[in-house]
Design a protein around this motif. Structure first.
Motif, short mmCIF file in Angstrom:
data_model
loop_
_atom_site.label_atom_id
_atom_site.label_comp_id
_atom_site.label_asym_id
_atom_site.label_seq_id
_atom_site.Cartn_x
_atom_site.Cartn_y
_atom_site.Cartn_z
N PHE A 310 0.84 -1.20 0.00
CA PHE A 310 0.00 0.00 0.00
C PHE A 310 0.87 1.25 0.00
O PHE A 310 1.89 1.31 0.69
N GLY A 311 0.45 2.23 -0.79
CA GLY A 311 1.21 3.47 -0.90
C GLY A 311 0.50 4.42 -1.84
O GLY A 311 -0.73 4.50 -1.85
N VAL A 335 -10.90 8.90 4.77
CA VAL A 335 -10.31 8.19 3.64
C VAL A 335 -9.30 9.05 2.91
O VAL A 335 -8.19 8.62 2.59
N THR A 336 -9.66 10.31 2.65
CA THR A 336 -8.75 11.22 1.95
C THR A 336 -7.46 11.43 2.75
O THR A 336 -6.35 11.37 2.20
N ALA A 337 -7.60 11.63 4.04
CA ALA A 337 -6.43 11.86 4.89
C ALA A 337 -5.55 10.60 4.95
O ALA A 337 -4.31 10.69 4.93
N TYR A 338 -6.22 9.47 5.02
CA TYR A 338 -5.46 8.21 5.09
C TYR A 338 -4.71 7.94 3.78
O TYR A 338 -3.55 7.50 3.79
N LEU A 339 -5.34 8.24 2.65
CA LEU A 339 -4.66 8.08 1.36
C LEU A 339 -3.43 8.99 1.29
O LEU A 339 -2.37 8.59 0.77
N ASP A 340 -3.53 10.20 1.80
CA ASP A 340 -2.37 11.10 1.83
C ASP A 340 -1.25 10.52 2.69
O ASP A 340 -0.07 10.59 2.32
N LYS A 345 3.98 7.75 3.37
CA LYS A 345 4.72 6.76 4.15
C LYS A 345 5.02 5.47 3.38
O LYS A 345 5.91 4.71 3.76
N GLY A 346 4.27 5.23 2.30
CA GLY A 346 4.40 3.95 1.58
C GLY A 346 5.68 3.84 0.79
O GLY A 346 6.45 4.80 0.69
N GLU A 352 1.81 -3.02 8.32
CA GLU A 352 2.26 -1.63 8.47
C GLU A 352 1.15 -0.65 8.12
O GLU A 352 0.99 0.40 8.77
N ALA A 353 0.37 -0.97 7.08
CA ALA A 353 -0.71 -0.08 6.67
C ALA A 353 -1.79 -0.01 7.75
O ALA A 353 -2.37 1.06 8.00
N LEU A 354 -2.08 -1.14 8.40
CA LEU A 354 -3.06 -1.14 9.48
C LEU A 354 -2.56 -0.36 10.68
O LEU A 354 -3.33 0.38 11.33
N LEU A 355 -1.28 -0.49 10.99
CA LEU A 355 -0.70 0.28 12.10
C LEU A 355 -0.76 1.78 11.81
O LEU A 355 -1.03 2.59 12.71
N LEU A 356 -0.50 2.14 10.56
CA LEU A 356 -0.59 3.55 10.17
C LEU A 356 -2.01 4.08 10.35
O LEU A 356 -2.22 5.20 10.85
N ALA A 357 -3.00 3.27 9.97
CA ALA A 357 -4.39 3.69 10.13
C ALA A 357 -4.72 3.91 11.61
O ALA A 357 -5.36 4.93 11.97
N GLU A 358 -4.29 3.01 12.46
CA GLU A 358 -4.56 3.15 13.89
C GLU A 358 -3.86 4.37 14.47
O GLU A 358 -4.42 5.10 15.29
N ARG A 359 -2.62 4.59 14.02
CA ARG A 359 -1.84 5.70 14.55
C ARG A 359 -2.39 7.05 14.11
O ARG A 359 -2.47 8.00 14.89
#
Length: 363
Positions: A310-311, A335-340, A345-346, A352-359
Protein backbone atom coordinates in the motif's frame (compact mmCIF):
# COMPACT_ATOMS: atom_id res chain seq x y z
CA UNK A 1 2.72 -40.61 -10.60
CA UNK A 2 6.23 -40.62 -9.16
CA UNK A 3 8.75 -37.79 -9.45
CA UNK A 4 12.46 -38.15 -10.03
CA UNK A 5 14.31 -34.99 -9.09
CA UNK A 6 17.19 -34.37 -11.51
CA UNK A 7 18.18 -30.90 -10.25
CA UNK A 8 21.55 -32.00 -8.90
CA UNK A 9 22.64 -33.95 -11.96
CA UNK A 10 21.13 -31.80 -14.73
CA UNK A 11 22.01 -28.52 -13.02
CA UNK A 12 25.60 -29.58 -12.50
CA UNK A 13 25.93 -30.18 -16.25
CA UNK A 14 25.07 -26.60 -17.16
CA UNK A 15 27.98 -24.62 -18.62
CA UNK A 16 29.94 -22.78 -15.97
CA UNK A 17 28.45 -24.78 -13.09
CA UNK A 18 30.23 -27.10 -10.72
CA UNK A 19 28.24 -27.87 -7.62
CA UNK A 20 30.37 -29.18 -4.75
CA UNK A 21 29.78 -32.58 -3.20
CA UNK A 22 28.67 -30.93 0.04
CA UNK A 23 26.18 -28.71 -1.81
CA UNK A 24 24.71 -31.72 -3.57
CA UNK A 25 24.43 -33.76 -0.39
CA UNK A 26 22.80 -30.93 1.58
CA UNK A 27 20.36 -30.28 -1.27
CA UNK A 28 19.46 -33.96 -1.62
CA UNK A 29 18.56 -34.17 2.07
CA UNK A 30 16.32 -31.12 1.65
CA UNK A 31 14.61 -32.76 -1.33
CA UNK A 32 14.15 -35.91 0.72
CA UNK A 33 12.44 -33.83 3.41
CA UNK A 34 10.03 -32.67 0.70
CA UNK A 35 9.06 -36.29 0.03
CA UNK A 36 10.48 -36.77 -3.48
CA UNK A 37 10.46 -40.55 -4.13
CA UNK A 38 13.51 -40.65 -6.44
CA UNK A 39 16.56 -38.36 -6.37
CA UNK A 40 19.18 -38.57 -9.10
CA UNK A 41 22.16 -36.65 -7.68
CA UNK A 42 24.88 -37.65 -10.10
CA UNK A 43 26.63 -39.71 -12.73
CA UNK A 44 29.27 -41.67 -10.75
CA UNK A 45 31.56 -42.63 -13.63
CA UNK A 46 32.30 -38.92 -14.22
CA UNK A 47 34.51 -38.78 -11.16
CA UNK A 48 35.16 -38.88 -7.45
CA UNK A 49 32.73 -36.07 -6.61
CA UNK A 50 29.60 -37.82 -7.84
CA UNK A 51 30.83 -41.14 -6.47
CA UNK A 52 31.11 -39.57 -3.02
CA UNK A 53 27.72 -37.85 -3.33
CA UNK A 54 25.86 -41.03 -4.24
CA UNK A 55 27.77 -43.15 -1.71
CA UNK A 56 27.12 -40.75 1.18
CA UNK A 57 23.44 -40.41 0.34
CA UNK A 58 22.73 -44.11 -0.25
CA UNK A 59 20.90 -45.61 2.71
CA UNK A 60 20.42 -42.26 4.46
CA UNK A 61 17.23 -41.05 2.74
CA UNK A 62 13.64 -42.16 2.41
CA UNK A 63 13.99 -41.39 -1.30
CA UNK A 64 15.62 -43.94 -3.56
CA UNK A 65 18.99 -42.60 -4.67
CA UNK A 66 19.47 -43.08 -8.40
CA UNK A 67 22.91 -43.37 -10.02
CA UNK A 68 23.06 -42.60 -13.73
CA UNK A 69 25.18 -44.78 -16.04
CA UNK A 70 25.71 -45.54 -19.68
CA UNK A 71 24.75 -49.05 -20.78
CA UNK A 72 28.31 -50.25 -20.18
CA UNK A 73 29.48 -52.70 -17.56
CA UNK A 74 32.30 -50.35 -16.56
CA UNK A 75 29.82 -47.53 -15.86
CA UNK A 76 27.42 -49.85 -14.10
CA UNK A 77 30.18 -51.27 -11.87
CA UNK A 78 31.06 -47.78 -10.64
CA UNK A 79 27.37 -47.06 -9.99
CA UNK A 80 26.94 -50.34 -8.12
CA UNK A 81 30.00 -49.61 -5.99
CA UNK A 82 28.26 -46.48 -4.65
CA UNK A 83 25.45 -48.64 -3.22
CA UNK A 84 22.86 -46.55 -5.05
CA UNK A 85 19.32 -47.83 -4.59
CA UNK A 86 18.68 -47.73 -8.34
CA UNK A 87 20.93 -47.76 -11.41
CA UNK A 88 19.49 -45.83 -14.34
CA UNK A 89 21.07 -46.45 -17.71
CA UNK A 90 20.59 -44.39 -20.83
CA UNK A 91 20.97 -45.21 -24.49
CA UNK A 92 20.21 -43.39 -27.72
CA UNK A 93 16.92 -44.41 -29.30
CA UNK A 94 16.72 -42.39 -32.53
CA UNK A 95 18.58 -43.14 -35.76
CA UNK A 96 20.09 -39.65 -35.64
CA UNK A 97 21.55 -40.16 -32.17
CA UNK A 98 22.70 -43.70 -32.90
CA UNK A 99 24.62 -42.52 -35.94
CA UNK A 100 26.05 -39.24 -34.69
CA UNK A 101 26.43 -39.83 -30.93
CA UNK A 102 27.03 -43.56 -30.48
CA UNK A 103 28.23 -44.59 -33.89
CA UNK A 104 26.54 -47.96 -33.69
CA UNK A 105 23.72 -49.87 -35.30
CA UNK A 106 20.30 -50.34 -33.78
CA UNK A 107 20.98 -54.05 -33.34
CA UNK A 108 24.16 -53.28 -31.41
CA UNK A 109 22.31 -50.81 -29.18
CA UNK A 110 19.54 -53.31 -28.42
CA UNK A 111 22.06 -55.98 -27.50
CA UNK A 112 24.01 -53.57 -25.28
CA UNK A 113 20.83 -52.37 -23.56
CA UNK A 114 19.47 -55.83 -22.85
CA UNK A 115 22.80 -57.00 -21.44
CA UNK A 116 23.08 -53.88 -19.25
CA UNK A 117 19.66 -54.39 -17.67
CA UNK A 118 20.40 -58.08 -17.08
CA UNK A 119 23.73 -57.13 -15.48
CA UNK A 120 22.09 -54.69 -13.07
CA UNK A 121 19.37 -57.19 -12.20
CA UNK A 122 21.99 -59.89 -11.60
CA UNK A 123 23.40 -57.59 -8.90
CA UNK A 124 19.98 -57.39 -7.22
CA UNK A 125 19.47 -53.75 -8.05
CA UNK A 126 16.43 -52.20 -9.78
CA UNK A 127 17.16 -50.98 -13.31
CA UNK A 128 15.65 -47.84 -14.80
CA UNK A 129 16.15 -47.03 -18.47
CA UNK A 130 16.09 -43.67 -20.23
CA UNK A 131 15.78 -43.65 -24.01
CA UNK A 132 17.48 -40.52 -25.33
CA UNK A 133 15.73 -38.74 -28.19
CA UNK A 134 12.80 -41.14 -27.85
CA UNK A 135 10.29 -38.57 -29.09
CA UNK A 136 12.07 -38.49 -32.45
CA UNK A 137 12.09 -42.28 -32.70
CA UNK A 138 9.38 -44.01 -34.70
CA UNK A 139 6.73 -46.10 -33.03
CA UNK A 140 7.89 -49.53 -34.16
CA UNK A 141 11.44 -48.85 -33.03
CA UNK A 142 10.25 -47.69 -29.61
CA UNK A 143 8.14 -50.82 -29.20
CA UNK A 144 11.15 -52.95 -30.15
CA UNK A 145 13.29 -51.27 -27.48
CA UNK A 146 10.57 -51.64 -24.84
CA UNK A 147 10.24 -55.35 -25.63
CA UNK A 148 14.00 -55.78 -25.20
CA UNK A 149 13.94 -54.82 -21.50
CA UNK A 150 10.89 -56.41 -19.84
CA UNK A 151 12.67 -56.42 -16.48
CA UNK A 152 13.38 -52.68 -16.36
CA UNK A 153 11.33 -51.14 -13.54
CA UNK A 154 10.84 -47.89 -15.49
CA UNK A 155 11.45 -46.97 -19.11
CA UNK A 156 11.59 -43.21 -19.61
CA UNK A 157 11.16 -41.50 -22.95
CA UNK A 158 13.37 -38.43 -23.26
CA UNK A 159 12.63 -35.40 -25.41
CA UNK A 160 16.36 -34.73 -25.42
CA UNK A 161 16.32 -31.62 -27.60
CA UNK A 162 13.00 -30.18 -26.40
CA UNK A 163 11.35 -30.51 -29.78
CA UNK A 164 7.89 -31.73 -28.77
CA UNK A 165 4.67 -29.96 -27.77
CA UNK A 166 1.74 -31.29 -25.71
CA UNK A 167 -0.14 -32.35 -28.85
CA UNK A 168 2.67 -34.53 -30.18
CA UNK A 169 3.50 -35.90 -26.73
CA UNK A 170 -0.11 -37.02 -26.37
CA UNK A 171 0.01 -38.68 -29.80
CA UNK A 172 3.24 -40.55 -29.00
CA UNK A 173 1.89 -41.82 -25.70
CA UNK A 174 -1.50 -42.82 -27.10
CA UNK A 175 0.21 -45.01 -29.69
CA UNK A 176 2.15 -46.82 -26.94
CA UNK A 177 -1.00 -47.78 -25.06
CA UNK A 178 -1.11 -51.57 -25.05
CA UNK A 179 2.63 -51.98 -25.70
CA UNK A 180 3.72 -51.09 -22.16
CA UNK A 181 1.97 -50.75 -18.83
CA UNK A 182 2.00 -46.98 -18.30
CA UNK A 183 2.87 -47.54 -14.63
CA UNK A 184 6.34 -48.50 -15.98
CA UNK A 185 6.55 -45.58 -18.38
CA UNK A 186 8.45 -42.40 -17.55
CA UNK A 187 9.18 -39.14 -19.34
CA UNK A 188 12.02 -36.61 -19.38
CA UNK A 189 11.52 -33.26 -21.12
CA UNK A 190 13.74 -30.33 -22.07
CA UNK A 191 12.43 -26.80 -22.39
CA UNK A 192 14.01 -25.56 -25.63
CA UNK A 193 10.61 -24.54 -27.01
CA UNK A 194 9.14 -23.61 -23.63
CA UNK A 195 6.96 -26.72 -23.39
CA UNK A 196 8.73 -28.91 -20.81
CA UNK A 197 6.30 -28.41 -17.92
CA UNK A 198 3.25 -28.53 -20.20
CA UNK A 199 4.60 -31.74 -21.74
CA UNK A 200 5.10 -33.26 -18.29
CA UNK A 201 1.51 -32.44 -17.40
CA UNK A 202 0.32 -34.00 -20.66
CA UNK A 203 2.16 -37.17 -19.66
CA UNK A 204 0.54 -37.01 -16.22
CA UNK A 205 -2.92 -36.83 -17.84
CA UNK A 206 -1.97 -39.86 -19.96
CA UNK A 207 -1.21 -41.84 -16.80
CA UNK A 208 2.56 -42.29 -16.95
CA UNK A 209 4.21 -43.67 -13.85
CA UNK A 210 7.15 -41.28 -13.53
CA UNK A 211 8.25 -37.77 -14.54
CA UNK A 212 11.75 -36.29 -14.28
CA UNK A 213 11.80 -32.68 -13.12
CA UNK A 214 14.17 -30.13 -11.63
CA UNK A 215 13.75 -27.16 -9.33
CA UNK A 216 13.17 -23.97 -11.35
CA UNK A 217 13.73 -26.13 -14.45
CA UNK A 218 17.52 -26.18 -13.90
CA UNK A 219 19.23 -28.18 -16.62
CA UNK A 220 21.21 -28.11 -19.82
CA UNK A 221 20.35 -25.46 -22.42
CA UNK A 222 16.83 -24.20 -21.62
CA UNK A 223 16.43 -26.66 -18.74
CA UNK A 224 13.84 -29.27 -17.82
CA UNK A 225 10.28 -29.54 -16.55
CA UNK A 226 10.04 -27.38 -13.42
CA UNK A 227 9.45 -29.56 -10.36
CA UNK A 228 7.51 -26.94 -8.42
CA UNK A 229 5.27 -26.09 -11.39
CA UNK A 230 4.35 -29.74 -11.99
CA UNK A 231 3.51 -30.25 -8.30
CA UNK A 232 1.39 -27.09 -8.00
CA UNK A 233 -0.48 -27.73 -11.26
CA UNK A 234 -1.38 -31.30 -10.26
CA UNK A 235 -2.35 -30.18 -6.77
CA UNK A 236 -4.55 -27.25 -7.82
CA UNK A 237 -6.23 -28.82 -10.86
CA UNK A 238 -6.56 -32.40 -9.66
CA UNK A 239 -6.13 -32.40 -5.89
CA UNK A 240 -3.06 -34.59 -6.33
CA UNK A 241 0.09 -33.40 -4.54
CA UNK A 242 2.06 -36.37 -5.94
CA UNK A 243 2.92 -37.49 -2.41
CA UNK A 244 4.87 -34.31 -1.74
CA UNK A 245 4.66 -32.27 1.48
CA UNK A 246 3.07 -29.27 -0.25
CA UNK A 247 3.47 -26.93 2.71
CA UNK A 248 7.26 -27.15 2.38
CA UNK A 249 7.48 -26.81 -1.40
CA UNK A 250 8.42 -23.14 -1.84
CA UNK A 251 10.82 -22.80 1.12
CA UNK A 252 12.66 -26.03 0.30
CA UNK A 253 12.97 -25.23 -3.40
CA UNK A 254 14.28 -21.77 -2.56
CA UNK A 255 16.72 -23.18 0.00
CA UNK A 256 18.11 -25.69 -2.51
CA UNK A 257 18.63 -22.93 -5.08
CA UNK A 258 20.38 -20.85 -2.41
CA UNK A 259 22.60 -23.78 -1.45
CA UNK A 260 23.56 -24.32 -5.09
CA UNK A 261 24.14 -20.61 -5.70
CA UNK A 262 21.40 -20.49 -8.34
CA UNK A 263 19.26 -17.39 -8.81
CA UNK A 264 15.62 -17.21 -9.83
CA UNK A 265 13.60 -14.21 -10.89
CA UNK A 266 11.11 -12.50 -8.61
CA UNK A 267 8.47 -13.24 -11.24
CA UNK A 268 9.37 -16.94 -11.48
CA UNK A 269 6.22 -19.05 -11.43
CA UNK A 270 5.50 -20.53 -7.98
CA UNK A 271 8.87 -19.50 -6.47
CA UNK A 272 9.11 -15.78 -7.18
CA UNK A 273 7.90 -13.35 -4.49
CA UNK A 274 6.26 -11.09 -7.08
CA UNK A 275 3.62 -13.65 -8.06
CA UNK A 276 1.90 -13.11 -4.69
CA UNK A 277 2.57 -9.38 -4.41
CA UNK A 278 -0.15 -6.83 -5.21
CA UNK A 279 0.07 -3.04 -5.20
CA UNK A 280 -2.36 -1.68 -7.79
CA UNK A 281 -5.27 0.09 -6.12
CA UNK A 282 -7.90 -1.98 -7.93
CA UNK A 283 -6.02 -5.20 -7.20
CA UNK A 284 -5.43 -4.61 -3.49
CA UNK A 285 -9.09 -3.72 -2.96
CA UNK A 286 -10.13 -7.03 -4.52
CA UNK A 287 -7.47 -8.96 -2.58
CA UNK A 288 -8.67 -7.49 0.72
CA UNK A 289 -12.17 -8.65 -0.16
CA UNK A 290 -11.33 -12.10 -1.59
CA UNK A 291 -7.74 -13.12 -2.48
CA UNK A 292 -8.93 -15.74 -4.96
CA UNK A 293 -10.12 -12.89 -7.18
CA UNK A 294 -6.60 -12.41 -8.52
CA UNK A 295 -4.66 -15.48 -7.43
CA UNK A 296 -4.64 -18.90 -9.07
CA UNK A 297 -3.74 -20.47 -5.72
CA UNK A 298 -3.16 -19.47 -2.12
CA UNK A 299 0.64 -19.23 -1.85
CA UNK A 300 0.49 -20.34 1.78
CA UNK A 301 -0.66 -23.79 0.63
CA UNK A 302 2.85 -24.32 -0.70
CA UNK A 303 4.80 -22.47 1.97
CA UNK A 304 4.80 -19.11 0.17
CA UNK A 305 3.48 -15.79 1.41
CA UNK A 306 1.06 -13.22 0.03
CA UNK A 307 2.20 -9.60 0.19
CA UNK A 308 -0.15 -6.68 -0.28
CA UNK A 309 1.60 -3.34 -0.79
CA UNK A 310 0.00 0.00 0.00
CA UNK A 311 1.21 3.47 -0.90
CA UNK A 312 0.68 6.09 -3.58
CA UNK A 313 -1.20 3.70 -5.98
CA UNK A 314 -3.70 2.73 -3.26
CA UNK A 315 -7.26 3.72 -4.14
CA UNK A 316 -10.29 4.73 -2.11
CA UNK A 317 -11.79 1.25 -2.01
CA UNK A 318 -8.60 -0.26 -0.54
CA UNK A 319 -8.33 2.59 1.96
CA UNK A 320 -11.90 1.96 3.14
CA UNK A 321 -11.19 -1.78 3.57
CA UNK A 322 -8.06 -1.03 5.58
CA UNK A 323 -9.76 1.51 7.81
CA UNK A 324 -12.65 -0.86 8.46
CA UNK A 325 -10.24 -3.67 9.27
CA UNK A 326 -8.53 -1.34 11.74
CA UNK A 327 -11.92 -0.57 13.34
CA UNK A 328 -12.10 2.99 12.01
CA UNK A 329 -15.16 4.62 10.36
CA UNK A 330 -14.15 5.24 6.71
CA UNK A 331 -15.91 8.54 6.15
CA UNK A 332 -14.86 10.61 3.12
CA UNK A 333 -12.60 12.96 5.09
CA UNK A 334 -10.81 10.11 6.87
CA UNK A 335 -10.31 8.19 3.64
CA UNK A 336 -8.75 11.22 1.95
CA UNK A 337 -6.43 11.86 4.89
CA UNK A 338 -5.46 8.21 5.09
CA UNK A 339 -4.66 8.08 1.36
CA UNK A 340 -2.37 11.10 1.83
CA UNK A 341 -0.63 9.33 4.71
CA UNK A 342 -0.18 6.15 2.66
CA UNK A 343 1.29 8.14 -0.24
CA UNK A 344 3.73 9.83 2.13
CA UNK A 345 4.72 6.76 4.15
CA UNK A 346 4.40 3.95 1.58
CA UNK A 347 5.07 1.46 0.26
CA UNK A 348 3.83 -0.46 3.31
CA UNK A 349 2.80 -4.06 3.79
CA UNK A 350 -0.62 -4.95 5.22
CA UNK A 351 0.45 -4.95 8.86
CA UNK A 352 2.26 -1.63 8.47
CA UNK A 353 -0.71 -0.08 6.67
CA UNK A 354 -3.06 -1.14 9.48
CA UNK A 355 -0.70 0.28 12.10
CA UNK A 356 -0.59 3.55 10.17
CA UNK A 357 -4.39 3.69 10.13
CA UNK A 358 -4.56 3.15 13.89
CA UNK A 359 -1.84 5.70 14.55
CA UNK A 360 -3.25 8.39 12.27
CA UNK A 361 -6.97 7.88 12.74
CA UNK A 362 -7.59 5.69 15.77
CA UNK A 363 -9.20 7.13 18.84
Amino acid sequence: MNLTDVTLREGDQMPGRSFTADEKIESAHALDDLGIPYIQPGFPVTGEKDQRVVSELAGTTDADIVALARALESDIDVALDTDADVVEIFVSASDKHLEHLLGMSRAEMLSMLGEAVDYIRAHDRPAHVTLADAFRTNHDQLCEIIATVPDAEFISLADSVGVRTPATVRQYLERLDGYINFDRLGVHFHDDMGCATANALTAYYAGVGKVDASIAGLGERAGNSALEEVIVACSIEHGDNLGIDSSKLVPICRSVLDTLGEEYGQSKAVLGAAIAEHESGIHTAAMLSDPATLESFDPELFGGQRRLVFGKPTGESSARHLLQRAGIDPDAETVTAYLDALAAKGPLDLEEALLLAEREHGE
